[in-house]
Motif scaffolding. Structure first.
Motif, PDB file in Angstrom:
ATOM      1  N   GLY A 201     -57.981 -24.643  -7.064  1.00 24.60           N
ATOM      2  CA  GLY A 201     -57.185 -25.182  -5.966  1.00 24.60           C
ATOM      3  C   GLY A 201     -57.015 -26.687  -6.047  1.00 24.60           C
ATOM      4  N   ASP A 202     -57.954 -27.377  -6.739  1.00 21.84           N
ATOM      5  CA  ASP A 202     -57.867 -28.841  -6.856  1.00 21.84           C
ATOM      6  C   ASP A 202     -56.567 -29.275  -7.528  1.00 21.84           C
ATOM      7  N   LEU A 203     -56.077 -28.443  -8.460  1.00 21.34           N
ATOM      8  CA  LEU A 203     -54.856 -28.811  -9.184  1.00 21.34           C
ATOM      9  C   LEU A 203     -53.664 -28.864  -8.229  1.00 21.34           C
ATOM     10  N   ALA A 207     -51.503 -32.134  -7.038  1.00 22.85           N
ATOM     11  CA  ALA A 207     -50.040 -32.138  -7.190  1.00 22.85           C
ATOM     12  C   ALA A 207     -49.367 -32.467  -5.862  1.00 22.85           C
ATOM     13  N   ARG A 208     -49.911 -31.934  -4.751  1.00 23.22           N
ATOM     14  CA  ARG A 208     -49.326 -32.232  -3.427  1.00 23.22           C
ATOM     15  C   ARG A 208     -49.458 -33.717  -3.104  1.00 23.22           C
ATOM     16  N   THR A 213     -43.177 -30.733  -5.522  1.00 25.66           N
ATOM     17  CA  THR A 213     -42.668 -29.646  -4.676  1.00 25.66           C
ATOM     18  C   THR A 213     -43.345 -28.335  -5.064  1.00 25.66           C
ATOM     19  N   LYS A 214     -43.106 -27.294  -4.238  1.00 22.53           N
ATOM     20  CA  LYS A 214     -43.663 -25.960  -4.525  1.00 22.53           C
ATOM     21  C   LYS A 214     -43.163 -25.450  -5.882  1.00 22.53           C
ATOM     22  N   LEU A 215     -41.878 -25.733  -6.144  1.00 23.07           N
ATOM     23  CA  LEU A 215     -41.298 -25.270  -7.406  1.00 23.07           C
ATOM     24  C   LEU A 215     -41.943 -25.983  -8.591  1.00 23.07           C
ATOM     25  N   ASP A 216     -42.199 -27.283  -8.451  1.00 25.24           N
ATOM     26  CA  ASP A 216     -42.865 -28.029  -9.527  1.00 25.24           C
ATOM     27  C   ASP A 216     -44.270 -27.481  -9.770  1.00 25.24           C
ATOM     28  N   ILE A 221     -48.095 -25.645 -13.009  1.00 30.59           N
ATOM     29  CA  ILE A 221     -49.501 -25.246 -12.836  1.00 30.59           C
ATOM     30  C   ILE A 221     -49.641 -23.727 -12.957  1.00 30.59           C
ATOM     31  N   THR A 222     -48.884 -23.003 -12.108  1.00 33.80           N
ATOM     32  CA  THR A 222     -49.043 -21.542 -12.081  1.00 33.80           C
ATOM     33  C   THR A 222     -48.622 -20.892 -13.399  1.00 33.80           C
TER      34      THR A 222
END
Length: 309
Positions: A201-203, A207-208, A213-216, A221-222
């Motif tokens: 979750g740290d990643l 990023a936030r 953004t969610k898309l980035d 990451i995902t």
């Protein structure tokens, strides 16, 4: 010059191989022996028997007659064989791509916190637990022109008077693919979801903070974390789809014509309905070569993703 007899008499086993002949090692192999014999009987012997029969004319009753490579020359010159091969490749790879995309979409949704997530996960996993024969019979009923709910919905909404889902050469393969995707997308969904749970979750938090953004976050990451899983899962599912028999045989039997015929059903028809065991064995060997080639090329392309060298 030392003779061969002298060399054999003076031969000494290197110490690193001593453990092969230790008491524990011998007992280990003895315990494994029944499993190895069973594996050889049900897997290795049929494989080599099939390759052997592909060089013979054999109807299952009379003595096999050696014909060399004649079966291979015959099937490679058949237009019908290449139609079936095209159907098999389209069926396998299109279905796997759709399954992976749907599975990924549901995995992303289920990775969020919302009320009823456990119930939704259970419901989405249900198709994976249904036997293939039940799925084939139920989807045949759903595709029924007069009584099927799909055509009932089309009539009710005024879109059309109904579609000949599995009776039409235009829709048959697509209709079976739909049932196959429905049955197997939970496999991708569950695997991708497990992969997402393992991403730190740290990643996402970092990023936030950086304003991503969610898309980035999904792209950078995902997806990189899921890529090794996706490579292995798509390879496995492609091979399972290439080998699948039940759904197509029960729903259409390869018809109408050969428009939904795939290699496993084609081999069965040749072997057990037309008594062409030798020819069917040759087709099975070609199919084996195609699958092995595909697997090797696929792993070669993505070897770094699956930890290979």
């Amino acid at each position: 010059m030392a003779t061969t007899t002298d060399k054999l008499r003076n031969f000494e086993l290197p110490r690193e191989y001593y453990h092969w002949f230790s008491k524990e090692s011998v007992w280990g192999w003895l315990f494994l022996l029944p499993s190895l014999l069973a594996l050889g009987l049900v897997s290795v012997y049929p494989l080599f028997r099939g390759i052997y029969l592909s060089f013979f004319e054999y109807d299952g009753i009379a003595d096999p007659e050696f014909v060399g490579l004649e079966h291979y020359v015959t099937i490679l010159g058949w237009t019908e064989f290449w139609v079936v091969m095209r159907n098999t490749l389209v069926w396998a790879f299109a279905a796997v791509v759709v399954m992976a995309l749907i599975g990924l979409g549901f995995a992303v949704l289920l990775n969020r916190d919302f009320r009823g997530r456990s119930v939704a996960t259970t419901l989405l996993l249900l198709p994976w637990a249904v036997p293939f024969i039940s799925i084939a019979l139920n989807w045949r009923l759903m595709y029924n022109f007069e009584l099927g709910p799909l055509n009932g919905f089309l009539r009710m909404t005024g879109i059309t008077e109904g579609l000949p889902w599995i009776a039409s050469s235009r829709y048959a393969l697509f209709s079976i693919m739909l049932a196959w995707v429905w049955r197997n997308f939970p496999f991708f969904m569950l695997t991708f979801l497990a992969g997402m749970k393992g991403i730190p979750g740290d990643l996402y938090e970092a990023a936030r903070v950086d304003g991503s953004t969610k898309l980035d976050q999904f792209r950078h990451i995902t997806m990189p974390f899921l890529q090794p899983i996706a490579v292995v899962m798509t390879l496995l599912m492609s091979l399972w789809t290439l080998n699948h028999f039940t759904l197509i045989y029960v729903m259409t039997g390869g018809g109408p014509g050969n428009t939904s015929m795939v290699l496993p059903v084609y081999i069965y028809e040749r072997a057990f309905h037309l008594s062409e065991m030798g020819l069917a064995s040759a087709i099975a060997v070609v199919m084996l070569i195609v699958m092995m080639t595909y697997g090797l090329i696929y792993l070669r392309l993505y070897r770094e993703d699956v930890g290979g060298k």
